[in-house]
Design a protein around this motif. Sequence first.
Motif, PDB file in Angstrom:
ATOM      1  N   GLY A  79     -15.740  23.752 -36.753  1.00 17.08           N
ATOM      2  CA  GLY A  79     -14.687  23.443 -37.702  1.00 17.08           C
ATOM      3  C   GLY A  79     -13.524  24.386 -37.504  1.00 17.08           C
ATOM      4  N   ALA A  80     -12.765  24.593 -38.568  1.00 20.65           N
ATOM      5  CA  ALA A  80     -11.606  25.477 -38.505  1.00 20.65           C
ATOM      6  C   ALA A  80     -11.428  26.168 -39.848  1.00 20.65           C
ATOM      7  CB  ALA A  80     -10.343  24.695 -38.151  1.00 20.65           C
ATOM      8  N   ILE A  81     -10.938  27.403 -39.799  1.00 17.64           N
ATOM      9  CA  ILE A  81     -10.603  28.159 -41.002  1.00 17.64           C
ATOM     10  C   ILE A  81      -9.085  28.182 -41.123  1.00 17.64           C
ATOM     11  CG2 ILE A  81     -10.902  30.332 -42.245  1.00 17.64           C
ATOM     12  CD1 ILE A  81     -13.058  31.008 -40.119  1.00 17.64           C
ATOM     13  N   THR A  82      -8.599  28.090 -42.353  1.00 16.45           N
ATOM     14  CA  THR A  82      -7.176  28.264 -42.583  1.00 16.45           C
ATOM     15  C   THR A  82      -6.965  29.389 -43.583  1.00 16.45           C
ATOM     16  OG1 THR A  82      -7.118  26.628 -44.378  1.00 16.45           O
ATOM     17  CG2 THR A  82      -6.671  25.843 -42.136  1.00 16.45           C
ATOM     18  N   ILE A  83      -5.799  30.017 -43.469  1.00 20.48           N
ATOM     19  CA  ILE A  83      -5.405  31.072 -44.390  1.00 20.48           C
ATOM     20  C   ILE A  83      -3.997  30.770 -44.878  1.00 20.48           C
ATOM     21  CG2 ILE A  83      -4.498  32.575 -42.575  1.00 20.48           C
ATOM     22  CD1 ILE A  83      -5.539  34.981 -44.194  1.00 20.48           C
ATOM     23  N   SER A  84      -3.789  30.964 -46.180  1.00 16.50           N
ATOM     24  CA  SER A  84      -2.480  30.742 -46.782  1.00 16.50           C
ATOM     25  C   SER A  84      -2.164  31.914 -47.689  1.00 16.50           C
ATOM     26  CB  SER A  84      -2.464  29.446 -47.606  1.00 16.50           C
ATOM     27  OG  SER A  84      -2.789  28.323 -46.808  1.00 16.50           O
ATOM     28  N   TRP A  85      -0.953  32.429 -47.592  1.00 17.96           N
ATOM     29  CA  TRP A  85      -0.512  33.530 -48.439  1.00 17.96           C
ATOM     30  C   TRP A  85       0.455  32.994 -49.476  1.00 17.96           C
ATOM     31  CZ3 TRP A  85      -2.348  38.536 -47.345  1.00 17.96           C
ATOM     32  CH2 TRP A  85      -3.051  38.647 -46.154  1.00 17.96           C
ATOM     33  N   PRO A  86       0.334  33.405 -50.724  1.00 24.74           N
ATOM     34  CA  PRO A  86       1.267  32.930 -51.747  1.00 24.74           C
ATOM     35  C   PRO A  86       2.690  33.334 -51.403  1.00 24.74           C
ATOM     36  CG  PRO A  86      -0.585  34.117 -52.731  1.00 24.74           C
ATOM     37  CD  PRO A  86      -0.655  34.350 -51.259  1.00 24.74           C
ATOM     38  N   PRO A  87       3.664  32.514 -51.778  1.00 23.02           N
ATOM     39  CA  PRO A  87       5.055  32.891 -51.525  1.00 23.02           C
ATOM     40  C   PRO A  87       5.374  34.238 -52.170  1.00 23.02           C
ATOM     41  CG  PRO A  87       4.909  30.606 -52.253  1.00 23.02           C
ATOM     42  CD  PRO A  87       3.550  31.216 -52.445  1.00 23.02           C
TER      43      PRO A  87
END
Length: 329
Positions: free
Chosen positions: A319-327
């Motif tokens: 699969g794949a991991i994603t990362i998101s940082w808050p604005p």
Amino acid sequence: MATGDRPQGSVRVVLRPPGTTRGAYGRRSAVDTARSDEKPQRALGSWSVIDRAATALDATGYSSRVRVLVADAAHGVPDEGPFDAIIVTVGAWDIAPTWLDQLRPDGMLVLPLVMNNVTRVIAFRRDGDHLASTATEVAGFVPMQGDSSHAGQVFDLPDTNGSTVKLSFDSGVPADLFQLDDVLHAGAAEFWSGVTVGHGISFADLHLWLAWYLEGFCRLSADGGTELATQKRWLPFAVVRGAGLAYLVLRDALQGAGAEFGARAYGRDGQVAAAALIEQIQAWDRAGRHAPPAFAYWPAGSRRSQIPADAAVMNKNRGAITISWPPSN
């Protein structure tokens, strides 16, 4: 592990030989493991661990509620589950499909997930066809062994004392590492970012940011007897660019304002490597240091078209991991 037909409060624990994962707790919970050997051997002490656990559970009256097993839980446990929670207590490079198969639709998966040589313990719940994080913690665990293990690559650099500095790559190993053979034999240059951190303030997410966004990122370690081992105020995170190596260092900030991040660089392309490291330190300062990130795991077959445009993607085997940082404000 506990199945749905067991009484409330029942627990099953899976134990493995030393060096493997262990499990979970709670109503209908699973403690997952990965094997260290094809066949556990008494000589390794594995059976004594299991015997002690069973004896202690019996002595405390829990033997009817806790089941001790030896299994490679990366393959699941046949005829068990689904589980309300699965907790993995070893560094996992990927998420085994069987964990998702044996997790209830509203269940929670908690595991130390290794992302380019940096680990976070992440609690996941399902969100449609993928998993979304609900909490994260900084922690380190021994790596998983057996069928779900992941072998990185280690490159040895000789220093001027004849000892070795090691560069550990999780994936994406540069093709031209031979250019670094004598990189530590020349003098070092230092470059500074202007980014500071106060005394006693955690900057662990800087390490995570570098692991995700710094091309050529690796972990750095020094054998005893190396010049690096005698130095102070360096951190085990580095970058390779061409014939250059740079790693993360600290110095006192002006007016007692804590410490400033910088790069110590070696080699013909050392300034290039240092510039890449400084660039990401400054990017983290602008966009990553003020709030923790969110993670998601997208198993094979999920709709990756739904991944947010601002998320970074790290591919895994299943699969794949994603990362998101808050604005940032």
